[in-house]
Design an enzyme around this catalytic site. Structure first.
Site, mmCIF file in Angstrom:
data_model
loop_
_atom_site.group_PDB
_atom_site.id
_atom_site.type_symbol
_atom_site.label_atom_id
_atom_site.label_comp_id
_atom_site.label_asym_id
_atom_site.label_seq_id
_atom_site.Cartn_x
_atom_site.Cartn_y
_atom_site.Cartn_z
ATOM 1 N N ASN A 96 147.413 18.177 5.673
ATOM 2 C CA ASN A 96 147.247 18.973 6.895
ATOM 3 C C ASN A 96 148.305 18.632 7.937
ATOM 4 O O ASN A 96 148.021 18.167 9.036
ATOM 5 C CB ASN A 96 145.847 18.768 7.482
ATOM 6 C CG ASN A 96 145.534 17.319 7.787
ATOM 7 O OD1 ASN A 96 145.960 16.422 7.080
ATOM 8 N ND2 ASN A 96 144.782 17.079 8.848
ATOM 9 N N ASP A 306 137.736 8.677 6.407
ATOM 10 C CA ASP A 306 138.099 10.034 6.855
ATOM 11 C C ASP A 306 138.923 9.951 8.142
ATOM 12 O O ASP A 306 138.673 10.649 9.124
ATOM 13 C CB ASP A 306 136.861 10.907 7.053
ATOM 14 C CG ASP A 306 137.179 12.400 6.955
ATOM 15 O OD1 ASP A 306 138.234 12.741 6.395
ATOM 16 O OD2 ASP A 306 136.371 13.218 7.449
ATOM 17 N N GLY A 325 137.367 15.306 14.379
ATOM 18 C CA GLY A 325 137.980 14.140 13.761
ATOM 19 C C GLY A 325 137.818 12.848 14.525
ATOM 20 O O GLY A 325 137.744 12.817 15.749
#
Length: 417
Positions: A96, A306, A325
């Site tokens: 990404n 993550d 996030g």
């Protein structure tokens, strides 16, 4: 460089030295000797650390940086330094970026940027061109260039036929397909878990059904096509149940959950702190309990940080406008060790390697030194001072941790805090 680790307790069930406190001599990146007491020569750097423990090098399968395109969030160089000091010898890096990592040239760019670093960077290529969800990307070419899996980060594959074709095609070269678990038509414009808390706070919700429906669909497709499927960052009790049933059928399915989904619930949202805006959203205690059980019984194969750095301009805004996030590399070990204990924590941080085709290296004489160094004890609170990342968006500040990381020895190099 040559190193001598003094009085190191080995945590590696596959090693003949498991749970033994020994000296470990490393010469030219190879474990030359393991013994009760080894005398260092002049050419060896002696390392003596408080309550030193070592294990096989840890792997985080879900990491984002920013480079190329979003270097203000995190560069590859600093991101790898953060990973090393957090105890990780290898990371799976998501595509990404800008441009999206969807071809062999961009895979080679990432590999080149990480060349000669102690931490091994394994790129995850985009499954679809520009992660737009329409056309399958150049999977085989990316695999040849070094990609370990293929997935569109936090973007669900809405077209089931596209996933079907990808699963069939990837079998030609033993490729691993990743599918983010969210049915967007059910999730709609939601941003937090759809439950009592979302109603109280007046925030649009994403029901657990959005995740579970997508997983059920993906498992039906996998049963039809064969191949290998990985479902990252599951977050609900029903998701664990669905994957447990699929494994019992013998499907080649693996999954992960995140550190923050194991310790946080949507109750954290009371303050509207955007650091708690994550995807999948934080769920309720019932889901947390089911995830922990899934980790303990092996349904969940690995736990990931993550890690997703996000610059302040995209976090210090209204909750509706904030990006999803949290960062998590620095806090992952301490949080997991506090929750699961040392042996299960090490298992969750190393088990993912084999799923992604990365060789596990047993701690034994003659083997390559790929080691995470840590202290397994000392209760503490994770603070912002312990954040090493360029971006500071961390949902786990203020949480209980147990132990600390010292760094790594890998690829013939040592990086310590």
């Amino acid at each position: 460089m040559n190193f001598l680790l003094k009085a190191a307790t080995i945590i590696d069930p596959a090693s003949p030295f498991h749970n033994k406190t020994v000296d470990i001599l490393i010469e030219n990146g190879i474990i030359a000797d393991i013994n009760a007491a080894i005398k260092a020569s002049d050419s060896v750097e002696e390392i003596a650390l408080n309550n030193l423990h070592v294990s096989q090098g840890w792997f985080d399968s879900s990491v984002c940086f920013g480079e190329p395109g979003y270097e203000e969030r995190e560069t590859i160089d600093n991101g790898l330094q953060v990973a090393a000091k957090s105890g990780f010898t290898a990371i799976g890096l998501h595509p990404n970026t800008f441009p999206v990592i969807d071809n062999s040239a961009s895979i080679s760019f990432l590999k080149g940027k990480a060349q000669n670093h102690a931490v091994s960077l394994y790129p995850i290529g985009a499954l679809t061109t520009q992660s737009a969800g329409k056309d399958m990307a150049e999977l085989f070419d990316m695999q040849q260039a070094g990609a370990i899996a293929f997935g569109d980060y936090k973007k669900a594959i809405q077209n089931p036929n596209l996933l079907k074709i990808a699963l069939l095609y990837a079998q030609n070269f033993d490729g691993l397909v990743m599918s983010f678990p969210q049915e967007n038509n059910i999730a709609g414009k939601g941003m937090v878990n759809e439950e009592e808390q979302s109603t109280l706070l007046g925030l649009k919700g994403i029901p657990a059904l959005a995740e579970e429906l997508q997983i059920a669909r993906d498992l039906f497709l996998l049963e039809y096509t064969g191949g290998k499927l990985h479902i990252p960052t599951i977050s609900t009790a029903k998701s664990v149940e669905l994957i447990r049933e699929a494994k019992a059928k013998g499907l080649h399915i693996s999954c992960s959950t995140t550190v923050h989904h194991l310790v946080l619930t949507d109750k954290e949202l009371d303050t509207f702190d955007t650091n708690y805006k994550v995807l999948p959203p934080l769920r309720i205690q019932k889901d947390v309990d089911a995830l922990i059980k899934g980790v303990e019984d092996g349904t969940i194969d690995m736990v990931t940080s993550d890690h997703r750095p996000m610059d302040i301009e995209h976090k210090k805004v209204e909750f509706d406008n904030a990006k999803y996030g949290t960062i998590g590399l620095e806090s992952a070990f301490g949080i997991l060790n506090h929750l699961l204990g040392i042996e299960k924590t090490v298992d969750m941080l190393t088990n993912g390697k084999s799923i992604f085709g990365i060789k596990n290296t047993i701690i034994d004489k003659g083997n390559k030194a790929d080691l995470s160094l840590f202290n397994s004890k000392n209760d503490a609170i994770f603070t912002e001072k312990q954040i090493l990342s360029t971006s500071k968006n961390c949902a786990l500040v203020g949480k209980n941790i147990l132990g600390e990381t010292y760094g790594i020895i890998a690829n013939g190099k040592m990086i310590l805090k």
